[in-house]
Design an enzyme around this catalytic site. Structure first.
Site, PDB file in Angstrom:
ATOM      1  CE  LYS A  74      44.685 103.520  48.538  1.00 55.27           C
ATOM      2  NZ  LYS A  74      46.024 103.017  48.174  1.00 55.27           N
ATOM      3  CB  SER A 149      46.463 103.422  44.200  1.00 55.04           C
ATOM      4  OG  SER A 149      46.894 102.951  45.470  1.00 55.04           O
ATOM      5  CB  SER A 173      49.931 103.325  46.280  1.00 50.62           C
ATOM      6  OG  SER A 173      49.693 102.910  44.962  1.00 50.62           O
TER       7      SER A 173
HETATM    8  N1  GLN Z   1      51.451 101.946  40.555  1.00 53.49           N
HETATM    9  C1  GLN Z   1      51.570 100.632  41.063  1.00 53.49           C
HETATM   10  C2  GLN Z   1      50.469  99.757  40.515  1.00 53.49           C
HETATM   11  O1  GLN Z   1      49.732 100.227  39.714  1.00 53.49           O
HETATM   12  C3  GLN Z   1      51.562 100.634  42.564  1.00 53.49           C
HETATM   13  C4  GLN Z   1      50.213 100.752  43.156  1.00 53.49           C
HETATM   14  C5  GLN Z   1      50.223 100.630  44.651  1.00 53.49           C
HETATM   15  O2  GLN Z   1      51.244 100.800  45.301  1.00 53.49           O
HETATM   16  N2  GLN Z   1      49.056 100.313  45.195  1.00 53.49           N
HETATM   17  O3  GLN Z   1      50.341  98.627  40.861  1.00 53.49           O
END
Ligand code: GLN
Length: 488
Positions: A74, A149, A173
């Site tokens: 990532k 994400s 995410s």
């Molecule tokens: N969807 C969540 C956010 O927007 C989690 C994102 C994540 O786990 N990085 O913060």
């Protein structure tokens, strides 16, 4: 060859049936031919140089199980050589002088890096649409988001552009994109994987983990990624463990807690059907279902969306165009330079969170929002302990949906941040509690518009129960073939 699991690829490499160089070339060619926008940075020369080293290790006798296996990272883990952008214009041309601990650990194990994977800007999002470099497409249906994400990580594994990938989970995410793309992912207990060199979003929640085809592969990857790191102040000091040690244990008598709050209004019928079918499959494997209650589930959204932005506003203050990040070309004085650099460098969602975070931390609001959220965070964690621990423990693991719906269409939620936040309802509480959680493929949505979009089953355990989660997932994957289905 691209269909094989990491475990199988490892066996091929060890038996010298294929070389690391051939394998890397095969995947690099697939990446070149793909139009999903899953990869942000690919560098054939760098990859093949690593493959060459792996090949010489494989022909000598200092190769391990992961030597020569190609994986991708990532783009939130810093890497020497490959650019690291965190999906942001702010870091458009950033090349780190060092490797993240996770990357270092994989390099030491001899994996071959295929490149860097697209993600929401600074990991903020649920659809990968907040990336400055454009969204990743869902390989099952290119009209759909891959989840976020870590959308690039999940899409790359689903489309067989990489056998496995690293990812991070702050509020879902790893689990949510794994669910929406039909692959397997695990977020370990907070503190298990070093955050050093993992670009910070919300430090008390951020946790790295793997996404792969199978639970067994996730176990092999966790073996390499976990461990104490003195450069991360929240890294846990624990003995090394083998996460694959109990994969083959029987599930006879396993008590599965099914939280009623995970099956209420808002859960799409097609997701519920697939999850309930998976629960029945577990009953066939000898497990018992127990209804439990996690009464504070609903509060996890307001709590998370106070705490995560608060920490983000602080973490992102370092991107000022001086110490780090994009600097505007034209500016007047110093203040003007900060203002313009940050205005140009950050996207909409990131700015929104910096504003919310600064607000809830400011004098007069700190007690009302931030402190209050911290108190409720403790109660959310207690909900899980009531179910999973103590003399009156009700269950060994908890199961439910990962996402209330299958993948939605690109663009559907871009103008509605709250709609995005609501989609995190089933993943946030685990993160706030610091517990391990995973997502495994368990079916497909049947909605008219949403033909053939994957559904994930969430499995949550108590602290340090990763080996059990992987065991439970592995047994399901021995009995079913959802994890082997591939997009057309
Ligand atoms: N969807 C969540 C956010 O927007 C989690 C994102 C994540 O786990 N990085 O913060």
């Amino acid at each position: 060859m691209h269909k094989l699991t990491l475990k199988e690829l490892s066996a091929q490499l060890q038996a010298r049936k294929i070389s690391a160089t051939e394998l890397a070339t095969l995947f690099l060619d697939r990446i070149d031919a793909s139009d999903l926008n899953a990869f942000l940075h690919v560098d054939r020369e760098l990859t093949l140089a690593q493959a060459k080293v792996a090949d010489s290790r494989l022909s000598g006798n200092n190769a391990g199980q992961l030597t020569g296996v190609p994986i991708a990272h990532k783009d939130i883990f810093v890497t020497r050589g490959w650019r690291t952008t965190a999906g942001s214009r702010m870091l458009d041309n950033y090349v780190s002088p060092f490797d993240a601990t996770v990357v270092e650990q994989f390099n030491a194990a001899g994996t071959v890096t295929l490149g860097k994977l697209n993600c929401d800007e600074f990991a903020m999002g649920s659809g990968n649409e907040n990336s400055y470099f454009g969204p990743t497409l869902n390989p099952w249906d290119k009209r759909a988001v891959p989840g976020g994400s870590s959308g690039g990580s999940a899409a790359a594994v689903a489309a067989r552009l990489a056998p496995a990938a690293t990812a991070t989970d702050t509020g879902g995410s790893i689990r949510q994109p794994a669910s929406l793309c039909g692959v397997t992912g695990i977020k370990p207990t907070y503190g298990s994987v070093s955050r050093y060199g993992m670009i910070a979003f919300a430090s008390s929640l951020d946790q790295g983990g793997p996404i792969a085809k199978t639970a067994e592969d996730c176990g092999l990857l966790l073996n390499a990624m976990t461990g104490f790191d003195e450069r991360d102040s929240t890294s846990l000091q624990r003995p090394k463990e083998d996460f694959t040690r109990s994969l083959n244990d029987s599930l006879q008598g396993l008590r599965i807690g099914v939280p009623k709050e995970f099956f209420g209004a808002g859960l799409a019928a097609d997701v519920e059907a697939a999850v309930r079918a998976a629960l029945s499959e577990f009953e066939k494997l000898g497990a018992k279902l127990v209804e439990i209650s996690l009464p504070k589930t609903e509060l996890s959204i307001p709590v998370y969306y106070v705490i995560a932005p608060a920490e983000a506003s602080s973490n992102l203050s370092r991107f000022d165009g001086v110490r780090y990040g994009h600097r505007a070309a034209d500016y007047g004085n110093l203040d003007d330079m900060y203002r313009k650099s940050r205005a140009e460098g950050f996207g909409e969602e990131v700015k929104r969170r910096i504003l919310v975070g600064s607000y809830v931390l400011s004098h007069g609001y700190y007690d009302a929002y931030y402190l209050q959220a911290q108190k409720i965070r403790r109660l959310i964690a207690q909900d899980f302990q009531n179910a999973l621990a103590g003399a009156n423990r009700q269950c060994d693991v908890i199961m439910g949906p990962v996402s209330p719906t299958v993948a939605w269409d690109l663009g559907d939620k871009t103008n509605d941040p709250v709609a995005n936040y609501l989609a995190d309802i089933f993943t946030l509480s685990t993160s706030l509690a610091g517990l391990p959680g995973m997502s495994i493929p368990c079916g497909f949505g049947q909605g008219e518009k949403n033909g053939k979009r994957p559904v994930g089953l969430q499995i949550i355990g108590n602290y340090f129960d990763e080996a059990r989660l992987l065991n439970v997932a592995h047994q399901f994957q021995q009995a079913t073939d959802w994890h082997l289905r591939e997009p057309a």
